[in-house]
Design an enzyme around this catalytic site. Structure first.
Site, short mmCIF file in Angstrom:
data_model
loop_
_atom_site.label_atom_id
_atom_site.label_comp_id
_atom_site.label_asym_id
_atom_site.label_seq_id
_atom_site.Cartn_x
_atom_site.Cartn_y
_atom_site.Cartn_z
N ARG A 197 0.84 -1.21 0.00
CA ARG A 197 0.00 0.00 0.00
C ARG A 197 0.87 1.24 0.00
O ARG A 197 0.58 2.22 -0.71
CB ARG A 197 -0.93 0.02 1.22
CG ARG A 197 -2.10 -0.94 1.13
CD ARG A 197 -3.06 -0.72 2.29
NE ARG A 197 -3.80 0.54 2.17
CZ ARG A 197 -4.48 1.09 3.16
NH1 ARG A 197 -4.51 0.52 4.35
NH2 ARG A 197 -5.13 2.23 2.98
N CYS A 256 -1.08 6.58 8.84
CA CYS A 256 -1.40 5.30 8.20
C CYS A 256 -2.49 5.57 7.18
O CYS A 256 -2.40 6.53 6.43
CB CYS A 256 -1.82 4.27 9.25
SG CYS A 256 -3.15 4.85 10.34
#
Length: 298
Positions: A197, A256
């Site tokens: 990611r 995040c």
């Protein structure tokens, strides 16, 4: 008073000693939002209160849309954007009061997700000035492995309390600050998402793949040993020193996808003996909501 980690043995001692205490189960599943509460109902530490990421630890509004940020007039403005916007400190304190949590209590938070979700409540308690908050090292699995009782009973309600907000003990960083300091040597962004990611190879949750330019990558799972407990402080220190490569730890800002899985990294740095570091709670989900903000891949 425990302020970072608490072991199963220490929690049992707190319970046996009659210390004013509240235990929170923060189990959650991003892909199945109702699964966490169901798991709690099937089995939890006796007396634990369930803290739902979506409804208790996030604002029920503030999600960016085509018309801008949606805010319910009677709920006040959220403290951050992103997929899991922080409620205001006042709204969070109201929830704490509604479940009977008091300023004189020790909070112990846990989950069964590798300490991923319970870090959110640990940080939020510090954010409202409550220092006596700790994460159960190893989570529910460690509790069960040590022979701790697990129950599926419905817990009794607690009397309303009056939790009083104190001085912030945790640093919240907003998007404008991150953007203004982008490329500044005094700011070091640490991205806790999984490497694919971070590199922009996949993006299962947010509309844009990639990462904030200049951010370093440390997946939050790297803080745990094979037994599911936090690695020893000395090992964490060595690993974060290598990641920072001489950068000032005081300038670290954790993020995040939506300000949740960044917190195991923040906790790990605290365990390792570093000073205070910041949290960009809006994280990637807020950052990539504006096409004008730069994106990096690879």
């Amino acid at each position: 008073m425990y302020t970072t980690l608490v072991s199963v043995e220490q929690l049992k001692a707190l319970q046996a000693g009659g210390t004013p205490l509240m235990v929170f189960d923060c189990t959650f599943d991003l892909t199945r939002p109702h699964a966490g509460e169901q798991q709690y109902r099937e089995g939890h530490i006796p007396g634990a209160v369930y803290a739902n990421l979506d409804t208790d630890l996030s604002a029920p509004h503030g999600v960016p849309g085509k018309g801008g940020t949606v805010i319910a007039a009677d709920m006040g403005a959220p403290a951050s954007g992103g997929r899991h916007p922080l409620p205001s400190r006042e709204r969070f304190a109201e929830w704490l009061s509604s479940i009977g949590f008091r300023n004189d209590m020790q909070a112990v938070v846990y989950d069964r997700n590798g300490l991923n979700y319970c870090g959110r409540l640990w940080w939020m308690l510090q954010w409202v000035g409550h220092e006596a908050a700790a994460v159960l090292d190893g989570g529910l699995q460690a509790w069960q492995a040590a022979g701790g009782e697990v129950t599926g009973r419905e817990e009794p309600s607690h009397f309303q309390s009056n939790f009083v907000i104190g001085t912030e003990l945790a640093g919240l960083v907003v998007t404008d600050t991150v953007l203004q300091r982008l490329g500044d040597s005094g700011q070091t962004l640490i991205d806790a998402r999984a490497a694919p990611r971070y590199r922009g190879e996949v993006e299962p949750l947010d509309p844009v793949a990639g990462h904030i330019p200049g951010a370093l990558n440390r997946p939050f799972s790297e803080n745990l040993g094979a037994d599911g407990r936090m690695k020893p402080a000395a090992q964490l220190r060595q690993e974060f020193d290598a990641l920072l490569a001489g950068r000032d730890p005081a300038g670290v800002v954790h993020h995040c996808g939506s300000g949740v899985s960044a917190l195991p990294n923040l906790l790990a740095m605290r365990v390792a003996g570093y000073g205070a570091t910041g949290l960009y709670a809006g994280s990637w989900s807020e950052w990539c909501s504006d096409a004008a903000r730069p994106v990096a891949k690879g």
